[in-house]
Write an enzyme that holds these catalytic residues in place. Structure first.
Site, PDB file in Angstrom:
ATOM      1  CG  HIS A   1      -0.395   0.082   2.534  1.00 15.49           C
ATOM      2  ND1 HIS A   1       0.414  -0.894   3.063  1.00 15.49           N
ATOM      3  CD2 HIS A   1      -0.492   1.036   3.496  1.00 15.49           C
ATOM      4  CE1 HIS A   1       0.785  -0.544   4.293  1.00 15.49           C
ATOM      5  NE2 HIS A   1       0.257   0.627   4.576  1.00 15.49           N
TER       6      HIS A   1
ATOM      7  CG  HIS B   1       0.128   4.310   4.828  1.00 18.87           C
ATOM      8  ND1 HIS B   1      -0.559   3.550   5.760  1.00 18.87           N
ATOM      9  CD2 HIS B   1      -0.738   5.272   4.409  1.00 18.87           C
ATOM     10  CE1 HIS B   1      -1.786   4.040   5.909  1.00 18.87           C
ATOM     11  NE2 HIS B   1      -1.923   5.087   5.100  1.00 18.87           N
TER      12      HIS B   1
ATOM     13  CG  ASP C   1       4.932   3.223   7.548  1.00 19.92           C
ATOM     14  OD1 ASP C   1       4.009   3.595   6.799  1.00 19.92           O
ATOM     15  OD2 ASP C   1       4.765   2.382   8.459  1.00 19.92           O
ATOM     16  CG  HIS C   2       4.241   0.138   4.367  1.00 19.08           C
ATOM     17  ND1 HIS C   2       4.065  -1.184   4.712  1.00 19.08           N
ATOM     18  CD2 HIS C   2       3.806   0.860   5.432  1.00 19.08           C
ATOM     19  CE1 HIS C   2       3.544  -1.257   5.930  1.00 19.08           C
ATOM     20  NE2 HIS C   2       3.370  -0.027   6.383  1.00 19.08           N
TER      21      HIS C   2
ATOM     22  CG  HIS D   1      -3.889   0.146   6.914  1.00 18.95           C
ATOM     23  ND1 HIS D   1      -3.775   0.685   8.183  1.00 18.95           N
ATOM     24  CD2 HIS D   1      -2.745   0.475   6.267  1.00 18.95           C
ATOM     25  CE1 HIS D   1      -2.604   1.306   8.280  1.00 18.95           C
ATOM     26  NE2 HIS D   1      -1.966   1.202   7.134  1.00 18.95           N
TER      27      HIS D   1
ATOM     28  CG  ASP E   1       0.697  -1.391   7.809  1.00 13.47           C
ATOM     29  OD1 ASP E   1       1.602  -2.222   8.049  1.00 13.47           O
ATOM     30  OD2 ASP E   1       0.896  -0.159   7.781  1.00 13.47           O
TER      31      ASP E   1
ATOM     32  CG  HIS F   1       3.960  -1.790  11.564  1.00 10.41           C
ATOM     33  ND1 HIS F   1       4.763  -0.690  11.799  1.00 10.41           N
ATOM     34  CD2 HIS F   1       3.235  -1.501  10.461  1.00 10.41           C
ATOM     35  CE1 HIS F   1       4.521   0.238  10.874  1.00 10.41           C
ATOM     36  NE2 HIS F   1       3.595  -0.234  10.043  1.00 10.41           N
TER      37      HIS F   1
HETATM   38 ZN   LIG Z   1       0.102   1.609   6.576  1.00  2.00          ZN
END
Ligand SMILES: [Zn+2]
Length: 238
Positions: free
Chosen positions: A54, A56, A58-59, A110, A129, A167
């Site tokens: 996805h 985001h 942090d990915h 998410h 996530d 995570h």
């Molecule tokens: Zn995420």
């Protein structure tokens, strides 16, 4: 297929996936390029593909630096927000690493663009996530109905499927799970085990579909309304 966890930021895991037979390597959700490139180099692996679950940051934050360093092809969902994306991942698409084939399923909730990669023959799934060990992602874009349906799709995979989440949230999730289902002996036992693992500095992943069916209250919810109540309780749980 060898799968290595590369810790990033405070609690992210970037997954390096290597196929010995073909020598190919992919990286899943590289929020940060440096630790993924360093680990691959240490092992003598050349990253050839980036797979994003996805959008985001942090990915995906390491996408462009990895592409620059390695010439990797970037595959991810079509949301217009994935840096450097070359290949669209939608329901029914496939990713390949040597002879290993990963089927793409859409698991919105998410985010609306979230996908999971299911390597049926390897018994492996990268779930980003969407599902966490004993928990699930927050609903930033999707509805409780969508997220509940997405979790049920993952929970319907064979019980021995290993789930690679993005995570290390297991301890906080286990505490909430024990609060949500005080009578669940499997949850109580797993909370103790996770406490021991985290005190020892060990990773708690991957988890398995069978473990999640036994101890994940969000997976165990009997309908989306119950799921929605749990999700909102968890958001304020300390
Ligand atoms: Zn995420």
């Amino acid at each position: 297929m060898e799968i290595i966890a590369v810790p990033a930021f405070s609690d992210n895991y970037i997954w390096l996936v290597h196929d010995e037979a073909s020598g190919e390597t992919a990286v899943v959700d590289p929020g940060d390029a440096a630790p993924a490139l360093a680990e691959a180099e240490r092992r003598g692996w050349a990253i050839g593909q980036v797979w994003n679950t996805h959008w985001h940051p942090d990915h995906t934050g390491g996408n462009l630096a990895i592409k620059d360093a390695s010439g990797s092809t970037i595959s991810g969902p079509e949301s217009g927000r994935i840096p450097g994306r070359d290949v669209d991942l939608a329901e029914g698409c496939e990713v390949r690493l040597g002879k290993h084939v990963g089927r793409v399923i859409e698991v919105p909730g998410h985010t609306l663009d979230h996908v999971a990669l299911i390597f049926e023959e390897d018994g492996v799934a990268f779930v980003g996530d969407t599902l966490f060990a004993m928990g699930c992602g927050r609903l930033f874009e999707g509805t409780p109905e969508q997220m509940y349906a997405s979790l049920q799709r993952l929970a319907a995979l064979p019980g021995d499927t290993k789930l690679y989440c993005a995570h290390e949230y297991t301890l906080a999730n286990a505490r909430f799970a024990a609060h949500a289902e005080p009578g669940n002996a499997a949850t109580a036992a797993r909370l103790e085990e996770v406490q021991r693992q985290r005190e020892a500095g060990e990773i708690t992943l991957p988890t398995s579909v069978a473990q999640e069916r036994e101890t994940n209250p969000f997976v165990r919810a009997s309908n989306w309304q119950e799921f929605a109540r749990l999700r909102s309780d968890k958001d304020s749980f300390r």
